[in-house]
Design a protein around this motif. Structure first.
Motif, short mmCIF file in Angstrom:
data_model
loop_
_atom_site.label_atom_id
_atom_site.label_comp_id
_atom_site.label_asym_id
_atom_site.label_seq_id
_atom_site.Cartn_x
_atom_site.Cartn_y
_atom_site.Cartn_z
N ASP A 119 0.81 -1.22 0.00
CA ASP A 119 0.00 0.00 0.00
C ASP A 119 0.85 1.27 0.00
O ASP A 119 0.33 2.36 0.21
CB ASP A 119 -0.94 -0.01 1.21
N LYS A 120 2.15 1.13 -0.26
CA LYS A 120 3.03 2.30 -0.19
C LYS A 120 3.59 2.70 -1.57
O LYS A 120 4.47 3.57 -1.66
CB LYS A 120 4.20 2.01 0.76
N VAL A 121 3.10 2.08 -2.63
CA VAL A 121 3.64 2.39 -3.95
C VAL A 121 3.33 3.83 -4.35
O VAL A 121 4.18 4.55 -4.88
CB VAL A 121 3.09 1.40 -5.01
N GLU A 122 2.12 4.26 -4.04
CA GLU A 122 1.74 5.63 -4.36
C GLU A 122 2.59 6.62 -3.55
O GLU A 122 3.07 7.64 -4.08
CB GLU A 122 0.25 5.84 -4.04
N ALA A 123 2.77 6.33 -2.28
CA ALA A 123 3.59 7.20 -1.42
C ALA A 123 5.02 7.28 -1.95
O ALA A 123 5.65 8.34 -1.92
CB ALA A 123 3.59 6.67 0.02
N PHE A 124 5.51 6.15 -2.46
CA PHE A 124 6.86 6.13 -3.05
C PHE A 124 6.95 7.12 -4.21
O PHE A 124 7.85 7.96 -4.26
CB PHE A 124 7.16 4.70 -3.53
N GLU A 125 5.99 7.04 -5.13
CA GLU A 125 6.01 7.94 -6.29
C GLU A 125 5.94 9.40 -5.86
O GLU A 125 6.70 10.25 -6.34
CB GLU A 125 4.81 7.66 -7.20
N LYS A 126 5.01 9.67 -4.95
CA LYS A 126 4.79 11.06 -4.53
C LYS A 126 6.00 11.65 -3.83
O LYS A 126 6.34 12.82 -4.02
CB LYS A 126 3.57 11.15 -3.61
N ALA A 127 6.66 10.84 -2.99
CA ALA A 127 7.81 11.36 -2.25
C ALA A 127 9.03 11.50 -3.16
O ALA A 127 9.85 12.39 -2.97
CB ALA A 127 8.13 10.41 -1.09
N LEU A 128 9.14 10.61 -4.15
CA LEU A 128 10.39 10.57 -4.92
C LEU A 128 10.50 11.67 -5.98
O LEU A 128 11.56 12.29 -6.12
CB LEU A 128 10.53 9.18 -5.57
N THR A 129 9.42 11.90 -6.71
CA THR A 129 9.51 12.80 -7.87
C THR A 129 10.12 14.16 -7.54
O THR A 129 11.06 14.59 -8.23
CB THR A 129 8.13 12.93 -8.54
N PRO A 130 9.66 14.84 -6.49
CA PRO A 130 10.28 16.15 -6.22
C PRO A 130 11.77 16.06 -5.90
O PRO A 130 12.54 16.94 -6.25
CB PRO A 130 9.48 16.68 -5.01
N ARG A 131 12.17 14.93 -5.27
CA ARG A 131 13.60 14.80 -4.95
C ARG A 131 14.43 14.57 -6.22
O ARG A 131 15.56 15.06 -6.33
CB ARG A 131 13.81 13.65 -3.96
N ILE A 132 13.87 13.80 -7.15
CA ILE A 132 14.56 13.58 -8.43
C ILE A 132 14.70 14.90 -9.18
O ILE A 132 15.77 15.25 -9.69
CB ILE A 132 13.78 12.55 -9.29
N LYS A 133 13.58 15.63 -9.23
CA LYS A 133 13.58 16.91 -9.98
C LYS A 133 14.54 17.91 -9.35
O LYS A 133 15.13 18.74 -10.03
CB LYS A 133 12.16 17.50 -10.03
N ALA A 134 14.68 17.84 -8.04
CA ALA A 134 15.58 18.76 -7.36
C ALA A 134 17.04 18.49 -7.76
O ALA A 134 17.86 19.40 -7.79
CB ALA A 134 15.42 18.65 -5.84
N ILE A 135 17.33 17.23 -8.06
CA ILE A 135 18.70 16.88 -8.45
C ILE A 135 18.94 17.21 -9.93
O ILE A 135 19.97 17.75 -10.30
CB ILE A 135 18.98 15.38 -8.19
N ASP A 136 17.98 16.85 -10.77
CA ASP A 136 18.09 17.13 -12.21
C ASP A 136 16.70 17.48 -12.73
O ASP A 136 15.87 16.58 -12.96
CB ASP A 136 18.63 15.89 -12.94
N PRO A 137 16.43 18.77 -12.87
CA PRO A 137 15.06 19.19 -13.22
C PRO A 137 14.57 18.59 -14.54
O PRO A 137 13.37 18.47 -14.75
CB PRO A 137 15.18 20.72 -13.35
N GLU A 138 15.50 18.18 -15.41
CA GLU A 138 15.07 17.63 -16.69
C GLU A 138 15.02 16.10 -16.69
O GLU A 138 14.78 15.48 -17.72
CB GLU A 138 16.00 18.11 -17.80
N ALA A 139 15.29 15.48 -15.55
CA ALA A 139 15.27 14.01 -15.49
C ALA A 139 13.87 13.51 -15.84
O ALA A 139 12.86 14.13 -15.50
CB ALA A 139 15.66 13.53 -14.10
#
Lengths: 470, 470
Positions: free
Chosen positions: B357-377
């Motif tokens: 039941d944590k797959v959605e939470a994974f997506e939601k938490a991860l995307t902003p962190r990825i974008k913060a590292i490489d906005p075009e990733a």
């Protein structure tokens, strides 16, 4: 300062039993294995277990972990050693209904977990006769089996995570609730079944399963064991693997049971040689919804299969439980197996596994060899037929170690000829050390010795159990 | 005499490849890991594997076992080492129909075992995209997962017995076909998933399963991941656990797949964010018997469940395969995941597990962190939703080790926050050594090091893989 003084300093004297208070812990359920521990320690949490092991490690003091002491192999014999009872680690920390997991201390009694899971509409499917005393720590340490393995697997298959205190007192945290985890060597399965020789299990994450919404339970008599296997396969096919128990009780077992419990009547009016206890669960919601005539599809499926086989003579007789009382009565006959085996007198009790289709061959090959050793020996068998797991007991007329050894070796010989295992579900403890030495692959034994020495260099954890010396 | 001369003496020169003949073995499927082995050895039987290891042990020569080289973590990198390919141990020794087991060499290709089992009306249920190249030895050594784990478990759960050549060249025989065996420490599960660091698997006894008599396969679009989980639970309940695959393909994956395979059309006319591939098997004979109108109960069950959810809006769209071609097309989209992940360019590929039941939470938490590292990733996900196992790939714009590390750590952070694992099914190899060092319980790491040193004191078996140095 003595070891006990050091431990008292670390965790308090109220955790330590000695003398008459400790004496009951020197006995286990069988009564066959007795010892006098130096003291019994009852830590209240993982940190206290760790503190004890740090002291034991530094002082090279043997530690024997124990929980319900319902094992059958003497694995908790603790002569002169510290016995560490996990009985106070008895908290059910969490029931996660959505994730279908339970987080529990090692001292939780199996039947308590059953009750709590049921309150949430779930089950912990491991069950065995000793469930009112057996604790999670011991069940995991022996990879216990029981009557539902045909459906749900042994304890190992029901465990997702472990907390373990290692020999040096460090705490290993493997408390995962995940179904997939490939992060390095599989330490969880190594600790499970190690009977406390590699570390002390203090907590676990266990799988829960949906509670079947209805059961069909029956006693059935068949003309032959191949007919019994045919019945098993037909039922699995018709129910989509819904068989929860498939237990073989030959006439020898029924007779001995009635001798021990004279108030209990036999399963049938007639007497049959081959009796099987069957339980099938409604695994699909549909199978538990009453039909127009009030009958349950899961019961009808069992009735239809048995009916067809009665007609062509491959089933001789069948009684299906009509209510919970009748179901309990059927189960009780099977669950009295412990009492039946340890009935008294001199006996040789074994716990072997053979391929499913070799149970008949086992019986046929073994009887003449038993009779050749002691012509008056009486044999009793009870078996988890769905797993090929046979408990064979020989009641013998003389308490002669030579006879007992010869009987044990006769069983082992037949098992080895049939490609079986000399220890199916009870483990090794002390009772099967000689068998391990004789029968286990020597390279595997050396690997076990190397692992034991690597993880417990001072040999303090349940020394002298499971792994025979070279 | 050189090591190769000694090996040539022991097993013959025709077993040894060097130079250009060995070069192809320096590459694996990913193309991301390349090495130049000293030589490639292709022993023809277990005795030859044993002879090689005796020499390697005595001369302290590193040995890297390999089979299909379809792993994704660089576990078969063999720079300057001897690579031991088990490809010639490719015999299917026995299919035991009654016992439902297969006895196979480590070099048997997965799809070959599929074909032979099917000829006997049985299946070996492990399946994954690389099945035409992946071999049993590698599948066991990595405890491979795949798309049917929700139903049948990982490779570990499908293995009953093993033959293993240990570091010193001795052969450990654990070739049991039993379902219950508690004879000492669980060495089988320790070797499985060890990626060749503790011994070389040469043969195995595997479980076979009855072949489902019919399948219902569908692509479904849902409004949210909780709706997808609800659908999973409903289907499990209605079919008695008959869900064989439940695979999440968000829009990012569908888009990338269509970009890579421009001839393939999308799963639906409309475009949806959340797509799930479902396969349900007829586990009961009854469910595969055509009804009066010719329809199959297993398909009707899927249709009814989807129909009810379409009506209340918790399913948006659904396409059920009407024939084998349509079924293959649905499967192919999922099985192209390897190609999609290794599409080219610079990417960070992960294999993590979180509670269901944590797959959605994974997506939601991860995307902003990825974008913060490489906005075009650009992120692409494909997931075994029924196991909580997510494959997340970030395609990044700069080949910068710092960025790659930061992305990897971002994923690990989120996984750790959600109680997940950084390696669900691909294993560790070399690609996750740093992650092991950072994230795995330090007591567990020390236990792994101690076991490795105990079983392979000269550190010759796949050195530098799986277990990070202290």
């Amino acid at each position: 300062m003595t070891v006990l003084d050091q431990i008292a300093d670390a965790i308090g004297t109220d955790r330590i039993l000695t003398g008459v208070d400790a004496a009951p812990y020197g006995k286990d359920w069988t009564g066959a294995y007795t010892s006098t521990p130096m003291a019994v320690l009852r830590p209240a949490n993982t940190a206290e277990v760790a503190a004890i092991l740090k002291i034991a490690h530094a002082t090279k003091t043997p530690i024997v972990p124990a929980s319900g002491r319902t094992g059958l192999t003497g694995a908790t014999l603790a002569e002169g050693a510290l016995m560490l009872s996990v009985e106070r680690l008895n908290e059910i920390t969490e029931i996660n209904v959505a994730g279908r997991t339970a987080t529990v201390g090692a001292g939780v009694i199996l039947s308590n977990l059953h009750d709590v899971a049921e309150e949430h509409g779930l089950i912990f499917p491991l069950t065995l006769g000793a469930r009112g005393s057996a604790m999670i720590g011991g069940l995991l340490s022996t990879n216990a089996g029981g009557s539902n393995v045909v459906r749900y697997g042994s304890t190992r298959g029901l465990c997702l995570g472990l907390e373990v205190v290692m020999a040096d007192g460090r705490i290993m945290n493997l408390m995962s609730a995940l179904h997939k985890d490939n992060s390095g060597l599989d330490l969880r399965n190594l600790i499970i079944g190690a009977e406390g020789t590699l570390g002390i299990i203090t907590a676990a994450v266990l799988k829960l399963k949906p509670k079947p919404q209805a059961y069909a339970t029956a006693m059935v008599a068949v003309p032959s064991l191949p007919d019994a296997l045919d019945l098993l396969h037909r039922l699995q096919d018709e129910t989509g693997g819904g068989v929860e128990a498939f237990e073989y009780m030959p006439r020898s077992y029924i007779d001995k049971h009635m001798q021990l419990f004279p108030d209990v009547t036999g399963p049938f009016e007639a007497i049959y040689d081959i009796n099987v206890m069957i339980e099938v669960a409604a695994t699909r919601a549909k199978d538990a919804r009453p039909q127009d005539d009030g009958s349950l599809p899961v019961v009808s499926a069992l009735e239809e299969t048995l009916g067809a086989m009665l007609e062509n003579g491959t089933v001789l007789d069948a009684v299906i439980a009509q209510n919970d009382n009748q179901r309990s009565e059927i189960w009780k006959r099977r669950e009295d197996a412990g009492e039946v085996a340890f009935f008294g007198g001199v006996f040789v009790n074994t716990d072997v596994a053979v391929p499913l289709d070799k149970v008949e061959a086992f019986e046929k090959a073994l009887t003449p060899r038993i009779k050749a050793i002691d012509p008056e020996a009486e044999e009793v068998i009870v078996a988890h037929l769905g797993d090929g797991n046979i408990h064979h007991t020989s009641y013998i007329t003389r308490n002669d170690p030579g006879v007992i050894d010869a009987m044990t070796e006769a069983v082992e010989d037949v098992v080895q000829e049939l490609g079986g295992s000399f220890s199916a579900e009870h483990g090794i403890g002390v009772s099967k050390l000689e068998t391990m030495k004789r029968r286990k692959d020597p390279v595997a034994l050396d690997a076990m010795r190397a692992i034991k020495a690597a993880l417990d260099p001072n040999n303090i954890l349940n020394p002298g159990k499971v792994i025979p010396t070279a």
